[in-house]
Design a protein around this motif. Structure first.
Motif, PDB file in Angstrom:
ATOM      1  N   LEU A  27       0.789  -1.199   0.009  1.00  0.00           N
ATOM      2  CA  LEU A  27       0.047   0.040   0.107  1.00  0.00           C
ATOM      3  C   LEU A  27       0.756   1.253  -0.029  1.00  0.00           C
ATOM      4  O   LEU A  27       1.987   1.200   0.608  1.00  0.00           O
ATOM      5  CB  LEU A  27      -0.985  -0.026   1.295  1.00  0.00           C
ATOM      6  CG  LEU A  27      -1.929  -1.127   1.418  1.00  0.00           C
ATOM      7  CD1 LEU A  27      -2.491  -1.169   2.645  1.00  0.00           C
ATOM      8  CD2 LEU A  27      -2.914  -1.406   0.182  1.00  0.00           C
ATOM      9  N   VAL A  28       0.285   2.408  -0.646  1.00  0.00           N
ATOM     10  CA  VAL A  28       1.155   3.482  -0.635  1.00  0.00           C
ATOM     11  C   VAL A  28      -0.015   4.667  -0.527  1.00  0.00           C
ATOM     12  O   VAL A  28      -1.047   4.713  -0.975  1.00  0.00           O
ATOM     13  CB  VAL A  28       1.964   3.803  -2.066  1.00  0.00           C
ATOM     14  CG1 VAL A  28       0.731   3.745  -3.202  1.00  0.00           C
ATOM     15  CG2 VAL A  28       2.706   4.814  -1.934  1.00  0.00           C
ATOM     16  N   GLY A  29       0.560   5.909   0.008  1.00  0.00           N
ATOM     17  CA  GLY A  29      -0.142   6.957   0.119  1.00  0.00           C
ATOM     18  C   GLY A  29       0.747   8.262   0.168  1.00  0.00           C
ATOM     19  O   GLY A  29       1.773   8.132   0.438  1.00  0.00           O
ATOM     20  N   TYR A  30       0.095   9.373  -0.080  1.00  0.00           N
ATOM     21  CA  TYR A  30       0.680  10.503   0.092  1.00  0.00           C
ATOM     22  C   TYR A  30       0.090  11.611   1.301  1.00  0.00           C
ATOM     23  O   TYR A  30      -1.214  11.532   1.290  1.00  0.00           O
ATOM     24  CB  TYR A  30       0.473  11.467  -1.514  1.00  0.00           C
ATOM     25  CG  TYR A  30       1.063  12.741  -1.223  1.00  0.00           C
ATOM     26  CD1 TYR A  30       2.518  13.204  -1.288  1.00  0.00           C
ATOM     27  CD2 TYR A  30       0.320  14.115  -1.083  1.00  0.00           C
ATOM     28  CE1 TYR A  30       2.952  14.501  -1.150  1.00  0.00           C
ATOM     29  CE2 TYR A  30       0.605  15.387  -0.933  1.00  0.00           C
ATOM     30  CZ  TYR A  30       1.986  15.572  -1.158  1.00  0.00           C
ATOM     31  OH  TYR A  30       2.548  16.741  -0.958  1.00  0.00           O
ATOM     32  N   GLY A  31       0.860  12.070   2.133  1.00  0.00           N
ATOM     33  CA  GLY A  31       0.304  12.697   3.391  1.00  0.00           C
ATOM     34  C   GLY A  31       1.169  14.040   3.848  1.00  0.00           C
ATOM     35  O   GLY A  31       2.142  14.263   3.127  1.00  0.00           O
ATOM     36  N   LEU A  32       0.834  14.248   4.938  1.00  0.00           N
ATOM     37  CA  LEU A  32       1.580  15.508   5.704  1.00  0.00           C
ATOM     38  C   LEU A  32       2.078  15.061   6.985  1.00  0.00           C
ATOM     39  O   LEU A  32       1.198  14.351   7.795  1.00  0.00           O
ATOM     40  CB  LEU A  32       0.793  16.681   5.588  1.00  0.00           C
ATOM     41  CG  LEU A  32       0.054  17.365   4.187  1.00  0.00           C
ATOM     42  CD1 LEU A  32      -0.891  18.374   4.439  1.00  0.00           C
ATOM     43  CD2 LEU A  32       1.421  17.721   3.435  1.00  0.00           C
ATOM     44  N   ALA A  33       3.199  15.464   7.237  1.00  0.00           N
ATOM     45  CA  ALA A  33       3.688  15.210   8.710  1.00  0.00           C
ATOM     46  C   ALA A  33       3.604  16.819   9.192  1.00  0.00           C
ATOM     47  O   ALA A  33       4.216  17.670   8.874  1.00  0.00           O
ATOM     48  CB  ALA A  33       5.156  14.727   8.514  1.00  0.00           C
ATOM     49  N   VAL A  34       2.977  16.674  10.223  1.00  0.00           N
ATOM     50  CA  VAL A  34       2.782  18.212  10.919  1.00  0.00           C
ATOM     51  C   VAL A  34       3.453  18.220  12.385  1.00  0.00           C
ATOM     52  O   VAL A  34       3.621  16.880  12.938  1.00  0.00           O
ATOM     53  CB  VAL A  34       1.280  18.367  11.043  1.00  0.00           C
ATOM     54  CG1 VAL A  34       0.536  18.360   9.707  1.00  0.00           C
ATOM     55  CG2 VAL A  34       0.665  17.422  11.964  1.00  0.00           C
ATOM     56  N   GLY A  35       3.464  19.258  13.061  1.00  0.00           N
ATOM     57  CA  GLY A  35       3.976  19.323  14.450  1.00  0.00           C
ATOM     58  C   GLY A  35       5.700  19.380  14.448  1.00  0.00           C
ATOM     59  O   GLY A  35       6.086  19.219  15.454  1.00  0.00           O
ATOM     60  N   LEU A  36       6.148  19.473  13.200  1.00  0.00           N
ATOM     61  CA  LEU A  36       7.713  19.724  13.181  1.00  0.00           C
ATOM     62  C   LEU A  36       8.172  20.979  14.010  1.00  0.00           C
ATOM     63  O   LEU A  36       7.538  21.783  13.769  1.00  0.00           O
ATOM     64  CB  LEU A  36       8.228  19.376  11.825  1.00  0.00           C
ATOM     65  CG  LEU A  36       7.794  18.079  10.927  1.00  0.00           C
ATOM     66  CD1 LEU A  36       8.290  18.210   9.639  1.00  0.00           C
ATOM     67  CD2 LEU A  36       8.026  16.889  11.826  1.00  0.00           C
ATOM     68  N   ASP A  37       9.394  20.794  14.455  1.00  0.00           N
ATOM     69  CA  ASP A  37       9.845  22.052  15.264  1.00  0.00           C
ATOM     70  C   ASP A  37      10.745  22.788  14.313  1.00  0.00           C
ATOM     71  O   ASP A  37      12.035  22.887  14.316  1.00  0.00           O
ATOM     72  CB  ASP A  37      10.877  21.669  16.395  1.00  0.00           C
ATOM     73  CG  ASP A  37      11.137  22.724  17.293  1.00  0.00           C
ATOM     74  OD1 ASP A  37      10.576  23.850  17.139  1.00  0.00           O
ATOM     75  OD2 ASP A  37      12.112  22.620  18.142  1.00  0.00           O
ATOM     76  N   GLY A  38      10.328  23.491  13.136  1.00  0.00           N
ATOM     77  CA  GLY A  38      10.923  24.033  12.478  1.00  0.00           C
ATOM     78  C   GLY A  38      11.828  23.435  11.276  1.00  0.00           C
ATOM     79  O   GLY A  38      12.907  24.148  10.617  1.00  0.00           O
ATOM     80  N   THR A  39      11.687  22.080  11.037  1.00  0.00           N
ATOM     81  CA  THR A  39      12.451  21.433  10.519  1.00  0.00           C
ATOM     82  C   THR A  39      11.658  20.812   9.104  1.00  0.00           C
ATOM     83  O   THR A  39      12.373  19.828   8.481  1.00  0.00           O
ATOM     84  CB  THR A  39      13.111  20.200  11.405  1.00  0.00           C
ATOM     85  OG1 THR A  39      11.981  19.261  11.794  1.00  0.00           O
ATOM     86  CG2 THR A  39      13.962  20.612  12.411  1.00  0.00           C
ATOM     87  N   GLY A  40      10.716  21.336   8.962  1.00  0.00           N
ATOM     88  CA  GLY A  40       9.980  20.865   7.805  1.00  0.00           C
ATOM     89  C   GLY A  40      10.228  21.367   6.510  1.00  0.00           C
ATOM     90  O   GLY A  40      11.419  22.065   6.234  1.00  0.00           O
ATOM     91  N   ASP A  41       9.503  21.038   5.230  1.00  0.00           N
ATOM     92  CA  ASP A  41       9.783  21.968   3.964  1.00  0.00           C
ATOM     93  C   ASP A  41       9.792  23.299   4.154  1.00  0.00           C
ATOM     94  O   ASP A  41       8.981  24.003   4.804  1.00  0.00           O
ATOM     95  CB  ASP A  41       8.848  21.121   3.134  1.00  0.00           C
ATOM     96  CG  ASP A  41       8.670  19.986   2.889  1.00  0.00           C
ATOM     97  OD1 ASP A  41       9.751  19.068   3.038  1.00  0.00           O
ATOM     98  OD2 ASP A  41       7.672  19.237   2.400  1.00  0.00           O
ATOM     99  N   ARG A  42      10.548  23.995   3.286  1.00  0.00           N
ATOM    100  CA  ARG A  42      10.751  25.367   3.105  1.00  0.00           C
ATOM    101  C   ARG A  42       9.601  25.934   1.973  1.00  0.00           C
ATOM    102  O   ARG A  42       9.771  26.102   0.944  1.00  0.00           O
ATOM    103  CB  ARG A  42      12.146  25.764   2.835  1.00  0.00           C
ATOM    104  CG  ARG A  42      12.990  25.467   3.812  1.00  0.00           C
ATOM    105  CD  ARG A  42      14.403  26.026   3.410  1.00  0.00           C
ATOM    106  NE  ARG A  42      15.034  25.465   2.039  1.00  0.00           N
ATOM    107  CZ  ARG A  42      15.971  24.572   2.518  1.00  0.00           C
ATOM    108  NH1 ARG A  42      16.348  24.096   3.784  1.00  0.00           N
ATOM    109  NH2 ARG A  42      16.520  23.850   1.652  1.00  0.00           N
TER     110      ARG A  42
END
Length: 351
Positions: free
Chosen positions: A46-61
């Motif tokens: 199985l595969v999916g596309y999602g979002l990882a939230v709650g990062l401490d300023g280390t996410g995507d620019r």
């Protein structure tokens, strides 16, 4: 009375000495279920596309506007599900990362069953540590219906962070029991004639499996088709699932294979059996490994030079390379070179 007790204790000790070797051998046996897979019982990916939230300023620019990327668009689509409209040019974020979610599920898992999922960053996020995966639908085909969903807190492995010469990878994570199956999967049926597929094809192992099945279930129940398959012919009477369960629980003595497994991240070296290294000299990068007879008056201490006697165990070679802080990729290359020149007869696997 004391003499009688002494005789009893001596007899018990002798019995333990006689029984212990056979008990050890029984513990080393491997069940057929760990060596084979039922024909048709292929895992579903199985595969999916999602979002990882709650990062401490280390996410995507991610910056909104006319050139808004997939991370910004994913946040906008998520907010729209809650009837919240936010202009793209007003979005500035560093606490969100676009991720790809993957999983492998048994076809026998029923709806409501849980499984482990793996999460990997798709953008330029520096770390997923401390993040939470927003509920993500999982599909088997790109345009197919959602079969499962995934969410939960991300667990990032420390890897080789304790070793200063090994980088730490924080752009991948996992969620134990983070996936939930929402629909039953097509399950293979147990036919009168089926096959057990060996996870690692080997003619000797296939022969052992067939012999064990015939000895327990009767002659002509199992037949070796080739190195990778054993044909099982079940009787018409009785319960076929119970018969297959009994076959899968049969144990056989494993065949010892000389293998050398090297972890490509932290340089861990695992050697099976009493594996030694013969005479050879390998020069790779700044490291020179010389295995052979060392003269008694040889006191040379060349930086990056490792000198060891012939016939030394593999683990001592790995310890010596770690002692001079040899990079992981060079350790793998050195052992692969030793395999090519014949100093090691085992199979070298780098993971």
């Amino acid at each position: 009375m004391i003499h009688i007790n002494a005789r009893i204790l001596g007899a018990v000790a002798l019995a333990l000495v006689v029984v212990a070797p056979s008990a050890v051998l029984a513990q080393n046996d491997i069940k057929i279920r760990d060596l084979t897979a039922q024909e048709g019982a292929m895992p579903v990916r199985l595969v999916g596309y999602g979002l990882a939230v709650g990062l401490d300023g280390t996410g995507d620019r991610a910056i909104g506007g006319q050139t808004a990327g997939p991370t910004v668009q994913g946040v906008i689509n998520t907010l729209r599900r809650f009837n919240i409209e936010v202009p793209a040019d007003l979005i500035r974020m560093r606490n969100v990362a676009a991720v790809l979610v993957t999983a492998e599920v048994s076809p026998f898992l029923r709806a409501g069953g849980r499984f482990e999922i793996h999460v990997s960053s798709m953008g330029d996020a520096r770390s997923l540590r401390g993040g939470v995966l927003y509920m993500t639908p999982l599909v088997a085909d790109a345009n197919g219906p959602a079969l499962a969903s995934a969410q939960g807190a991300l667990l990032v492995s420390d890897g080789g962070a304790v070793q200063r010469y090994t980088p730490t990878h924080e752009t991948t994570a996992r969620i134990p029991s983070g996936g939930v199956l929402e629909a039953d999967l097509p399950r293979p049926a147990i036919a009168a004639v089926s096959r057990l597929l060996l996870r690692e094809p080997d003619l000797g192992m296939a022969t052992k499996i067939a012999a064990a099945i015939n000895g327990s279930m009767g002659e002509k129940t199992a037949l070796v088709e080739d190195e990778g398959a054993v044909i099982i012919t079940l009787a018409d009477s009785g319960s076929k699932p119970l018969a297959m369960a009994k076959i899968r629980e049969l144990a056989i003595a494993p065949e010892s294979r000389p293998r050398l497994v090297i972890d490509g991240r932290d340089g861990t070296v695992v050697a099976g059996g009493d594996m030694v290294v013969g005479s050879a000299t390998v020069s790779h990068g700044a490291i020179t490994l010389a295995i052979g007879k060392v003269a008694d008056n040889d006191t040379a201490a060349i930086p990056g030079s490792v000198r060891l006697p012939a016939g030394i165990p593999v683990q001592r070679v790995a310890t010596a390379l770690h002692a001079v802080q040899t990079p992981v990729n060079e350790i793998a290359a050195i052992f692969a070179a030793l395999r090519e020149v014949g100093a090691i007869t085992a199979e070298v696997i780098v993971r």
